[in-house]
Write a protein that holds these residues in place. Structure first.
Motif, short mmCIF file in Angstrom:
data_model
loop_
_atom_site.label_atom_id
_atom_site.label_comp_id
_atom_site.label_asym_id
_atom_site.label_seq_id
_atom_site.Cartn_x
_atom_site.Cartn_y
_atom_site.Cartn_z
N VAL A 32 0.91 -1.28 0.03
CA VAL A 32 -0.11 0.00 -0.01
C VAL A 32 0.91 0.85 0.27
CG1 VAL A 32 -1.68 0.91 1.50
CG2 VAL A 32 -1.68 -1.13 1.23
N LYS A 33 1.62 1.62 1.06
CA LYS A 33 3.22 2.56 0.82
C LYS A 33 3.26 2.92 -0.13
CE LYS A 33 7.13 3.38 2.94
NZ LYS A 33 8.34 3.16 3.43
N VAL A 34 3.88 1.89 -1.39
CA VAL A 34 4.61 1.36 -2.66
C VAL A 34 3.18 2.68 -3.92
CG1 VAL A 34 5.84 0.95 -4.50
CG2 VAL A 34 6.08 0.40 -2.41
N ASP A 35 2.00 2.24 -3.53
CA ASP A 35 0.77 2.90 -4.33
C ASP A 35 0.96 4.44 -4.17
OD1 ASP A 35 0.20 0.52 -5.99
OD2 ASP A 35 -0.74 -0.15 -4.35
N LEU A 36 0.63 4.19 -3.14
CA LEU A 36 0.51 6.09 -2.43
C LEU A 36 1.02 6.12 -3.07
CD1 LEU A 36 -0.97 5.31 1.34
CD2 LEU A 36 -1.57 6.05 -0.21
N LEU A 37 2.84 5.95 -3.34
CA LEU A 37 3.66 6.77 -3.92
C LEU A 37 3.29 6.94 -5.44
CD1 LEU A 37 7.27 4.62 -2.85
CD2 LEU A 37 6.60 7.44 -1.87
N ASP A 38 2.38 6.17 -6.04
CA ASP A 38 2.11 6.66 -7.15
C ASP A 38 0.92 7.76 -7.24
OD1 ASP A 38 3.20 4.90 -8.50
OD2 ASP A 38 2.53 3.73 -8.28
N VAL A 39 0.06 7.77 -6.12
CA VAL A 39 -0.77 9.04 -5.40
C VAL A 39 -0.38 10.61 -5.08
CG1 VAL A 39 -2.53 9.17 -3.79
CG2 VAL A 39 -2.72 6.81 -4.77
N ILE A 40 0.45 10.45 -4.42
CA ILE A 40 1.83 11.34 -3.78
C ILE A 40 2.17 12.13 -5.49
CG2 ILE A 40 3.75 12.25 -2.60
CD1 ILE A 40 3.34 10.27 -1.29
N SER A 41 2.38 11.18 -6.01
CA SER A 41 2.98 11.64 -7.71
C SER A 41 1.98 12.32 -7.93
CB SER A 41 3.63 10.65 -8.12
OG SER A 41 4.27 11.02 -9.84
N GLU A 42 0.93 11.68 -8.05
CA GLU A 42 -0.50 12.42 -9.29
C GLU A 42 -0.75 13.98 -8.71
OE1 GLU A 42 -3.16 9.02 -8.94
OE2 GLU A 42 -2.19 7.86 -10.19
N LEU A 43 -0.91 13.85 -7.23
CA LEU A 43 -1.68 14.62 -6.54
C LEU A 43 -0.49 15.71 -6.19
CD1 LEU A 43 -2.75 13.32 -3.58
CD2 LEU A 43 -3.80 13.82 -5.51
N GLY A 44 0.59 15.98 -5.94
CA GLY A 44 1.76 17.40 -6.29
C GLY A 44 1.55 17.07 -5.44
N GLN A 45 2.91 18.70 -4.70
CA GLN A 45 3.39 19.52 -3.47
C GLN A 45 1.86 19.94 -2.84
OE1 GLN A 45 6.71 20.84 -3.77
NE2 GLN A 45 6.35 22.52 -1.54
N GLY A 46 1.56 19.68 -2.27
CA GLY A 46 0.83 20.69 -1.46
C GLY A 46 -0.82 20.29 -1.35
N ALA A 47 -0.91 19.30 -2.18
CA ALA A 47 -2.37 18.67 -1.65
C ALA A 47 -2.42 17.08 -1.17
CB ALA A 47 -2.02 17.66 -3.47
N VAL A 48 -3.60 17.64 -1.04
CA VAL A 48 -4.61 16.84 0.40
C VAL A 48 -4.19 15.40 0.09
CG1 VAL A 48 -6.05 16.58 1.68
CG2 VAL A 48 -5.78 19.04 1.47
N LEU A 49 -4.02 14.86 1.15
CA LEU A 49 -4.72 13.26 1.10
C LEU A 49 -5.55 12.54 0.81
CD1 LEU A 49 -1.77 10.84 0.12
CD2 LEU A 49 -1.99 10.02 2.70
N PRO A 50 -6.14 11.72 0.15
CA PRO A 50 -7.85 11.36 0.35
C PRO A 50 -7.90 10.07 1.87
CG PRO A 50 -7.07 10.50 -1.67
CD PRO A 50 -5.81 10.94 -0.84
N THR A 51 -8.89 10.18 2.23
CA THR A 51 -9.22 10.21 3.90
C THR A 51 -8.78 8.17 4.19
OG1 THR A 51 -10.93 9.81 3.61
CG2 THR A 51 -10.72 11.93 4.11
N GLU A 52 -8.32 8.43 4.82
CA GLU A 52 -7.99 6.60 5.50
C GLU A 52 -9.02 6.14 4.95
OE1 GLU A 52 -7.34 5.70 9.46
OE2 GLU A 52 -5.19 6.93 10.00
N ARG A 53 -10.27 6.40 5.15
CA ARG A 53 -11.61 5.31 4.48
C ARG A 53 -11.77 5.43 3.24
NH1 ARG A 53 -15.78 6.75 2.64
NH2 ARG A 53 -15.82 8.99 2.77
N GLU A 54 -11.24 6.47 2.58
CA GLU A 54 -11.41 6.56 0.89
C GLU A 54 -10.10 5.58 0.23
OE1 GLU A 54 -12.45 10.60 -0.44
OE2 GLU A 54 -10.35 10.65 0.40
N LEU A 55 -9.16 5.20 0.78
CA LEU A 55 -7.73 4.63 0.86
C LEU A 55 -7.97 3.35 0.76
CD1 LEU A 55 -4.83 7.14 1.68
CD2 LEU A 55 -5.94 7.21 -0.30
N SER A 56 -8.50 3.29 2.13
CA SER A 56 -9.02 1.75 2.45
C SER A 56 -9.64 0.99 1.23
CB SER A 56 -9.38 1.58 3.78
OG SER A 56 -10.42 1.87 4.39
N GLU A 57 -11.12 2.03 0.91
CA GLU A 57 -12.20 1.47 -0.42
C GLU A 57 -11.12 1.22 -1.61
OE1 GLU A 57 -14.59 3.82 -0.58
OE2 GLU A 57 -15.62 3.04 1.57
#
Length: 258
Positions: A32-57
């Motif tokens: 999950v951590k590695v997949d989150l790196l892709d999410v971080i890259s897509e969102l870009g600096q300063g963006a809000v990460l989706p909630t725990e519930r959204e990411l768990s789904e």
């Protein structure tokens, strides 16, 4: 948000492969951590990460698994938590060169505005340990300068500098604590730095240090010890610099050993 399972069958190389234990089973939180790196890259600096519930789904895992993955990325400085606001994509780490340059010079080379908040500027007795390092008597005075270090107004470290008072009798009169100490020593007092010894280690901040820096006491910190001397080979400066491990890294260039 389309759900998908984390990558439990990784490619031959990359961050997932690097994290596979010898038995070949990838911890689910790490995938999950590695997949989150892709999410971080897509969102870009300063963006809000989706909630725990959204990411768990999205990744079809428990919220506890997501929490562990996010927690590691916070410790690594990829994400930052803001109380009552959420988790955000962090900017790149600051790079401080391991060289005879000041904190000010190191940041300005990266286009970052350095700053300092003064905590203490005083004369005090050296004591046995510090006196041994500066090659003075324990009863001799040193000038102690303690400052919170800023980068674009963000608190990133705490620096305590000790200088032999007898060598710099006018320092407290000419030094502006909001500016570079090394620039003052060179330009106002004619000091030439000829060499230094430096050691870096990882530590946890004390409650006082964590409060001054504005960080979580459980966050790993980088502690740098430096002793500097002039052309006469006599040490005159002892520095203890504590930096946030999630916001700063060190860099040096190595030459060939003959």
């Amino acid at each position: 948000m389309k759900a998908r399972s984390p990558r439990l069958h990784p490619p031959a190389d990359g961050p997932v492969r690097d994290g596979i234990p010898e038995h070949g089973r990838i911890p689910r939180y790490y995938a999950v951590k590695v997949d989150l790196l892709d999410v971080i890259s897509e969102l870009g600096q300063g963006a809000v990460l989706p909630t725990e519930r959204e990411l768990s789904e999205r990744f079809e895992v428990s919220r506890a698994t997501v929490r562990q993955a996010v927690g590691e990325l916070v410790l690594e400085g990829r994400l930052s938590r803001r109380q009552g606001s959420g988790t955000y994509v962090a900017g790149p780490k600051l790079v401080q060169p391991l060289a005879l340059v000041s904190y000010t010079e190191g940041l300005r080379r990266q286009g970052i505005q350095p700053g300092r908040n003064l905590i203490s500027l005083e004369r005090r007795e050296a004591g046995p340990s510090l006196a041994s390092e500066l090659e003075i008597d324990p009863e001799d005075d040193v000038i102690h300068i303690e400052r919170v270090l800023l980068a674009d107004d963000e608190r990133v470290g705490l620096e305590s500098t000790y200088l032999t008072a007898a060598r710099f009798p006018t320092l407290m009169d000419v030094f502006d604590p909001t500016q570079s100490l090394y620039a003052c020593l060179r330009e106002r007092l004619g000091v030439v730095f000829d060499g230094a010894e430096e050691r870096v280690e990882t530590v946890l901040a004390t409650p006082r240090e964590a409060l001054l820096i504005g960080t979580n006491p459980a966050l790993p910190m980088l502690l740098m010890h430096r002793t500097s001397w002039g052309t006469d080979g006599v040490p005159f400066e002892r520095v203890r610099s504590l930096f946030r491990g999630d916001r700063l890294s060190f860099e040096t260039r190595l030459g060939r050993v003959e």
